[in-house]
Design an enzyme around this catalytic site. Sequence first.
Site, PDB file in Angstrom:
ATOM      1  N   ASP A  10      -3.464  -5.539  -2.197  1.00 56.54           N
ATOM      2  CA  ASP A  10      -2.888  -4.172  -2.167  1.00 56.54           C
ATOM      3  C   ASP A  10      -3.436  -3.315  -3.331  1.00 56.54           C
ATOM      4  O   ASP A  10      -3.943  -3.680  -4.169  1.00 56.54           O
ATOM      5  CB  ASP A  10      -1.504  -4.241  -2.011  1.00 56.54           C
ATOM      6  N   ASP A  12      -1.708   0.155  -4.323  1.00 55.84           N
ATOM      7  CA  ASP A  12      -0.694   0.916  -5.177  1.00 55.84           C
ATOM      8  C   ASP A  12       0.060   0.111  -6.034  1.00 55.84           C
ATOM      9  O   ASP A  12       0.717  -0.900  -5.181  1.00 55.84           O
ATOM     10  CB  ASP A  12      -0.110   2.001  -4.407  1.00 55.84           C
ATOM     11  N   ASP A 183       2.602  -5.702  -3.974  1.00 55.89           N
ATOM     12  CA  ASP A 183       4.229  -5.387  -4.672  1.00 55.89           C
ATOM     13  C   ASP A 183       5.120  -4.945  -3.728  1.00 55.89           C
ATOM     14  O   ASP A 183       6.231  -5.179  -4.004  1.00 55.89           O
ATOM     15  CB  ASP A 183       3.820  -4.250  -5.746  1.00 55.89           C
TER      16      ASP A 183
END
Length: 265
Positions: A10, A12, A183
Site C-alpha cells: 500500500d 499512503d 496500514d
Amino acid sequence: MSRPTAAFFDLDKTIIAKSSTLAFSKPFQAGGLISRRAMLRSTYAQFVYLVGGADHDQMEKMRAFMSALCAGWDVATVREIVADTLHNIVDPIVYDEAVSLIEEHHRAGRDVVIVSTSGSEVVEPIGEMLGADRVVATRMEIVDGKYSGDIEYYAYAEEKARAIEDLAELVGYDLDECYAYSDSVTDVHMLRAVGHPHAVNPDRELRKAAMAEGWPVLVFDKPVALRSRVPLPPARQTLAALAVGGAMAAGGVLWVNSRKRRNEA
C-alpha cells in the site's frame, strides 16, 4: 524452477507518511485547478485521515469529494503539475523503513508492486522514484482530455486483492511466497491474498485483525528525504514557483507496465 514472487505495498501511511491523494493542494491551487476553500477542505481531510485512519465510510466520503473536485480538470495540466512538484512534495515524507524493505525485496529477487487507491497521476511517478516494478491504482474516466468526475476503476478493498490475483495469474507469482504491507483495515483482503502479510502502522481495526491472524506488526516512524537513500534525477523547474503542500484528486490506470519490460523493450 521456482515461480517468481513479489512484495505488494500500500502507499499512503505505509510507504509515505501522508495521503498521496491529498498531497498537492497548494500546487493545484497555484495552477488554478482548485480554490482556496477547496484547498482548506483538502487539508482538513488530510488531518482527519492521518488522525482517524481510513474506514469504509471515510474512504467513500473521500472518493465522492475527490471525484467532484477533479471534474473538468485538464489531464495534461494535472500530470505536468505533479511532475514539476513531485520531488519537493514526496521526497521528505517517504519512510526510511519502507525504502529499506523495498531494497531488501529487490535484493531477494522479488518484484515490488505498489497497490494504491490513489490515482496513477500520483502513484506512477512515486513508484518510479521508488524503483517499483509495477503499480495498481484507481482510474478516473477521461473525456476529451478532461476528467469527467466518474471513476472507471476503483482500486479499493476487495478489488486490491483481485488485482493482485490477476497479476499473479499474468506474471506467475507464487502468492503463498509473496509479501504484502498495509496500514488500513480496508486492505485486509489484500493482506490475506499472500502468504506473508504485514500490518504497518495499523489503524485500530487492522491491529485487531493482525493480532487475530498472527500477522507481524511493523512500526515505520522515520520519514526521510528519498534523495538521501537513492539517486534521484534533478527536479524539473518549469513550475518551480508553485507552493508546496496538501491535496489531490486521483486519476489513474489499473496498472503500469513493469520497469523491467520497459528496459527490455
